[in-house]
Scaffold this motif. Sequence first.
Motif, PDB file in Angstrom:
ATOM      1  N   UNK A 140       0.823  -1.206   0.000  1.00 40.96           N
ATOM      2  CA  UNK A 140       0.000   0.000   0.000  1.00 40.96           C
ATOM      3  C   UNK A 140       0.860   1.260   0.000  1.00 40.96           C
ATOM      4  N   UNK A 141       1.989   1.201   0.670  1.00 34.80           N
ATOM      5  CA  UNK A 141       2.836   2.386   0.821  1.00 34.80           C
ATOM      6  C   UNK A 141       3.768   2.608  -0.356  1.00 34.80           C
ATOM      7  N   UNK A 142       4.228   1.540  -0.944  1.00 33.69           N
ATOM      8  CA  UNK A 142       5.154   1.625  -2.082  1.00 33.69           C
ATOM      9  C   UNK A 142       4.624   0.800  -3.246  1.00 33.69           C
ATOM     10  N   UNK A 143       3.511   1.217  -3.820  1.00 26.70           N
ATOM     11  CA  UNK A 143       2.926   0.418  -4.901  1.00 26.70           C
ATOM     12  C   UNK A 143       3.737   0.514  -6.192  1.00 26.70           C
ATOM     13  N   UNK A 144       3.772  -0.596  -6.917  1.00 27.41           N
ATOM     14  CA  UNK A 144       4.411  -0.549  -8.230  1.00 27.41           C
ATOM     15  C   UNK A 144       3.424   0.057  -9.222  1.00 27.41           C
ATOM     16  N   UNK A 145       3.814   0.142 -10.463  1.00 24.27           N
ATOM     17  CA  UNK A 145       2.988   0.806 -11.476  1.00 24.27           C
ATOM     18  C   UNK A 145       1.622   0.145 -11.616  1.00 24.27           C
ATOM     19  N   UNK A 146       1.597  -1.168 -11.594  1.00 24.01           N
ATOM     20  CA  UNK A 146       0.337  -1.889 -11.740  1.00 24.01           C
ATOM     21  C   UNK A 146      -0.553  -1.714 -10.512  1.00 24.01           C
ATOM     22  N   UNK A 147       0.050  -1.740  -9.326  1.00 25.42           N
ATOM     23  CA  UNK A 147      -0.722  -1.607  -8.094  1.00 25.42           C
ATOM     24  C   UNK A 147      -1.307  -0.203  -7.919  1.00 25.42           C
ATOM     25  N   UNK A 148      -0.668   0.796  -8.495  1.00 30.49           N
ATOM     26  CA  UNK A 148      -1.165   2.170  -8.390  1.00 30.49           C
ATOM     27  C   UNK A 148      -2.537   2.315  -9.037  1.00 30.49           C
ATOM     28  N   UNK A 199      -4.937  -0.009  -8.940  1.00 28.47           N
ATOM     29  CA  UNK A 199      -5.934  -0.856  -8.291  1.00 28.47           C
ATOM     30  C   UNK A 199      -6.796  -0.036  -7.329  1.00 28.47           C
ATOM     31  N   UNK A 200      -8.068  -0.028  -7.595  1.00 32.06           N
ATOM     32  CA  UNK A 200      -9.015   0.709  -6.760  1.00 32.06           C
ATOM     33  C   UNK A 200      -9.081   0.097  -5.361  1.00 32.06           C
ATOM     34  N   UNK A 201      -8.934  -1.202  -5.286  1.00 33.57           N
ATOM     35  CA  UNK A 201      -9.004  -1.887  -3.992  1.00 33.57           C
ATOM     36  C   UNK A 201      -7.931  -1.365  -3.038  1.00 33.57           C
ATOM     37  N   UNK A 202      -6.709  -1.202  -3.518  1.00 30.18           N
ATOM     38  CA  UNK A 202      -5.634  -0.707  -2.658  1.00 30.18           C
ATOM     39  C   UNK A 202      -5.888   0.731  -2.225  1.00 30.18           C
ATOM     40  N   UNK A 203      -6.366   1.549  -3.151  1.00 30.78           N
ATOM     41  CA  UNK A 203      -6.682   2.945  -2.811  1.00 30.78           C
ATOM     42  C   UNK A 203      -7.798   3.006  -1.779  1.00 30.78           C
ATOM     43  N   UNK A 204      -8.811   2.169  -1.938  1.00 29.89           N
ATOM     44  CA  UNK A 204      -9.920   2.154  -0.989  1.00 29.89           C
ATOM     45  C   UNK A 204      -9.463   1.722   0.396  1.00 29.89           C
ATOM     46  N   UNK A 205      -8.528   0.788   0.461  1.00 32.71           N
ATOM     47  CA  UNK A 205      -8.016   0.346   1.755  1.00 32.71           C
ATOM     48  C   UNK A 205      -7.195   1.441   2.432  1.00 32.71           C
ATOM     49  N   UNK A 206      -6.387   2.164   1.662  1.00 32.20           N
ATOM     50  CA  UNK A 206      -5.581   3.247   2.235  1.00 32.20           C
ATOM     51  C   UNK A 206      -6.477   4.378   2.720  1.00 32.20           C
ATOM     52  N   UNK A 207      -7.512   4.692   1.959  1.00 29.06           N
ATOM     53  CA  UNK A 207      -8.387   5.811   2.296  1.00 29.06           C
ATOM     54  C   UNK A 207      -9.640   5.350   3.054  1.00 29.06           C
TER      55      UNK A 207
END
Length: 88
Positions: free
Chosen positions: A52-60, A62-70
Amino acid sequence: MFLKYEIKCLTNITSNDQIGFGVAKWSHIKEFYETDNTNPNFVFAPCLKQEHLNPNTKQKMKVKLAAQVLSHSVAAGMGTLLRGRHYS
């Protein structure tokens, strides 16, 4: 976008009858993650991982990761830690 830019917003905190401005930075999320993971008794946001903190290009993208961070749990944990620092 949040990784790259700061977010400025109005706050309900006033001083000398002037409206305050708040700034949200990605470094605040990182600092919360590091503080949260050093607590041996309770973790406010167990869903946050290093990806979540250091996402690679593909992970950036992903809506799921953004939703978890926010998420609400991350915001509540950050608020709780900030209030704890304020009163101690």
